[in-house]
Design a protein around this motif. Structure first.
Motif, mmCIF file in Angstrom:
data_model
loop_
_atom_site.group_PDB
_atom_site.id
_atom_site.type_symbol
_atom_site.label_atom_id
_atom_site.label_comp_id
_atom_site.label_asym_id
_atom_site.label_seq_id
_atom_site.Cartn_x
_atom_site.Cartn_y
_atom_site.Cartn_z
ATOM 1 N N VAL A 1 0.786 -1.236 0.000
ATOM 2 C CA VAL A 1 0.000 0.000 0.000
ATOM 3 C C VAL A 1 0.816 1.284 0.000
ATOM 4 N N GLU A 2 2.108 1.199 0.183
ATOM 5 C CA GLU A 2 2.941 2.395 0.298
ATOM 6 C C GLU A 2 3.244 3.000 -1.067
ATOM 7 N N GLU B 1 -5.218 12.630 7.520
ATOM 8 C CA GLU B 1 -4.848 12.389 6.137
ATOM 9 C C GLU B 1 -3.934 11.165 6.073
ATOM 10 N N GLY B 2 -3.574 10.750 4.892
ATOM 11 C CA GLY B 2 -2.672 9.618 4.717
ATOM 12 C C GLY B 2 -3.402 8.418 4.151
ATOM 13 N N PRO B 3 -2.639 7.448 3.634
ATOM 14 C CA PRO B 3 -3.260 6.262 3.042
ATOM 15 C C PRO B 3 -3.918 5.401 4.115
ATOM 16 N N SER B 4 -5.243 5.259 4.048
ATOM 17 C CA SER B 4 -6.010 4.557 5.074
ATOM 18 C C SER B 4 -6.811 3.419 4.481
ATOM 19 N N LEU C 1 -1.304 4.183 7.345
ATOM 20 C CA LEU C 1 0.131 3.934 7.305
ATOM 21 C C LEU C 1 0.866 5.264 7.399
ATOM 22 N N LEU C 2 1.711 5.407 8.412
ATOM 23 C CA LEU C 2 2.499 6.621 8.584
ATOM 24 C C LEU C 2 3.878 6.473 7.968
ATOM 25 N N SER C 3 4.482 5.289 8.110
ATOM 26 C CA SER C 3 5.826 5.086 7.592
ATOM 27 C C SER C 3 6.061 3.608 7.350
ATOM 28 N N TYR D 1 1.903 2.772 12.099
ATOM 29 C CA TYR D 1 0.512 3.062 11.762
ATOM 30 C C TYR D 1 -0.133 3.919 12.842
ATOM 31 N N ALA D 2 -1.033 4.821 12.448
ATOM 32 C CA ALA D 2 -1.927 5.526 13.360
ATOM 33 C C ALA D 2 -3.279 4.851 13.185
ATOM 34 N N LEU D 3 -3.888 4.427 14.281
ATOM 35 C CA LEU D 3 -5.141 3.681 14.203
ATOM 36 C C LEU D 3 -6.253 4.398 14.949
ATOM 37 N N ARG D 4 -7.447 4.336 14.368
ATOM 38 C CA ARG D 4 -8.661 4.861 14.979
ATOM 39 C C ARG D 4 -9.635 3.706 15.108
#
Length: 193
Positions: free
Chosen positions: A78-79, A92-95, A107-109, A120-123
């Motif tokens: 996905v990157e 923002e960012g690919p989610s 995905l953050l990095s 990853y930042a997760l909600r």
């Protein structure tokens, strides 16, 4: 999949062409046919064919299954190509959203060449737990809660965590994440050994 406008409340989605190109590249690298990869991932060949043609709407579960079947981290599929300086603003960012629970992974990095980790930042919102199948062998997850409360960890060993709490566990065994309060957010670092 389309990108949403910042502040719209809808998480941006991954462009299908990134996923399609990554799937073709990794499947070719692994020397697998469409049929064999679909079989290993436990998905329909038609679903894989659609994804490689940049159509369809893959869930986080489908992409994880393909990554495990290919022996590559989720991020490899996905990157997008990374610029020299990269900033991802909050929201923002690919989610990618889960089919099982109100859970969105951004995905953050992705791990750079020579390193084997993704951030990853997760909600997540209360309701169904996000059940995760084992990732590639040797995976270790590190989780840090930012807000809310989450119950996470391997099956039979899950722990309730609050803001500032950290835990680590094997990611190559079945595990789950379950938001216990609205607005739960956490950072997940996946280490691939």
């Amino acid at each position: 999949m389309t990108d949403s406008a910042p502040g719209s409340g809808t998480p941006p989605r991954l462009p299908l062409d990134w996923i399609a190109a990554s799937l073709r590249r990794e499947r070719t690298r692994a020397g697998l046919s469409l049929s064999e990869l679909a079989k290993r991932a436990g998905i329909a060949k038609s679903t894989l064919s659609q994804l490689e043609a940049a159509s369809g709407n893959p869930s986080v579960e489908t992409i994880w299954a393909l990554g495990v079947a290919l022996g590559v981290p989720f991020s490899a599929l996905v990157e997008p190509p990374a610029p020299a300086v990269r900033v991802i603003r909050a929201g923002e960012g690919p989610s990618v959203a889960s089919e099982q629970a109100n859970y969105v992974a951004t995905l953050l990095s992705a791990c750079p060449p020579g390193a084997r980790r993704d951030i990853y930042a997760l909600r997540a919102e209360p309701g169904a737990a996000r059940e995760s199948e084992p990732h590639i062998p040797g995976s270790v997850e590190h989780l840090i809660v930012s807000s809310g409360r989450v119950k996470a960890g391997p099956r039979g060993e899950s722990v309730e965590l609050g803001p500032g709490d950290y835990m680590t566990y094997r990611g190559d065994v079945p595990h789950a994440y379950e938001a216990l309060l609205p607005g739960t957010t956490f950072v997940l670092i996946m280490q691939h050994i």
